[in-house]
Design an enzyme around this catalytic site. Structure first.
Site, mmCIF file in Angstrom:
data_model
loop_
_atom_site.group_PDB
_atom_site.id
_atom_site.type_symbol
_atom_site.label_atom_id
_atom_site.label_comp_id
_atom_site.label_asym_id
_atom_site.label_seq_id
_atom_site.Cartn_x
_atom_site.Cartn_y
_atom_site.Cartn_z
ATOM 1 C CG ASN A 61 -0.637 0.149 2.198
ATOM 2 O OD1 ASN A 61 0.608 -0.868 2.524
ATOM 3 N ND2 ASN A 61 -0.868 1.114 3.529
ATOM 4 C CD GLU A 63 -1.130 5.519 4.849
ATOM 5 O OE1 GLU A 63 -2.164 4.265 5.263
ATOM 6 O OE2 GLU A 63 -0.478 6.191 5.016
ATOM 7 C CB CYS A 72 -5.283 -1.265 -1.274
ATOM 8 S SG CYS A 72 -6.590 -0.386 -0.690
ATOM 9 C CD GLU A 74 -5.308 -5.750 -0.466
ATOM 10 O OE1 GLU A 74 -4.638 -4.733 -0.538
ATOM 11 O OE2 GLU A 74 -6.656 -6.228 0.297
#
Length: 162
Positions: A61, A63, A72, A74
């Protein structure tokens, strides 16, 4: 009116009960948590995908101060795999998370957006993606993202009805 319900099945197992490929993918996801950039949440997620050709692609991930510009783990893994190996189906995805105390004891599951992206991969290649949600005490194994996303929306739903 009829009251209906959904049923979802998954395996709950220890790391030692996984196959060699599953163990490898879980370990890669756990290591990928270190590549996370999470200065705001301090919630570090790593993901690893196994492609049909045996290649493993990881993501973490990321940010961003301009919410919601982050992404994210995934989706970083899935999108990197698709950008670099567009002809290779994803057969398995492992997810791990850590916080200030280290790897999480209980598994965490993908957000709704990630579930939809994984569902699109299943729809695109016409095969399920095995999902491994990794915690240090238990690992949850799902045969398909559809087990985590009932009443899903896929390409077939866009077809004009006769």
């Amino acid at each position: 009116m009829n009251r209906l319900h959904f049923e979802s099945s998954y395996d709950s197992c220890s790391f030692d009960e996984l196959t060699d490929n599953e163990k490898l993918l879980v370990e890669k996801a756990r290591v990928a948590t270190r590549n996370s950039y999470a200065p705001y949440s301090n919630f570090h997620v790593g993901a690893a995908v196994l492609l049909k050709n045996g290649q493993v692609v990881v993501g973490a991930n990321q940010e961003n101060a301009a919410f919601p510009s982050g992404l994210c783990a995934e989706r970083t893994a899935v999108f990197a795999a698709q950008a670099n190996y567009p002809d290779q189906p994803i057969v398995m995805l492992a997810i791990a998370a850590s916080d200030a105390k280290g790897l999480r004891e209980m598994p965490v599951s993908p957000c709704g957006s990630c579930r939809q992206v994984i569902l699109q991969i299943e729809s695109r290649y016409h095969q399920p993606v095995e999902i491994l949600l990794s915690g240090t005490s238990r690992i949850y194994r799902f045969e398909s993202i559809r087990d985590l996303l009932p009443l899903s929306f896929v390409d077939e739903d866009l077809q004009v009805e006769p």
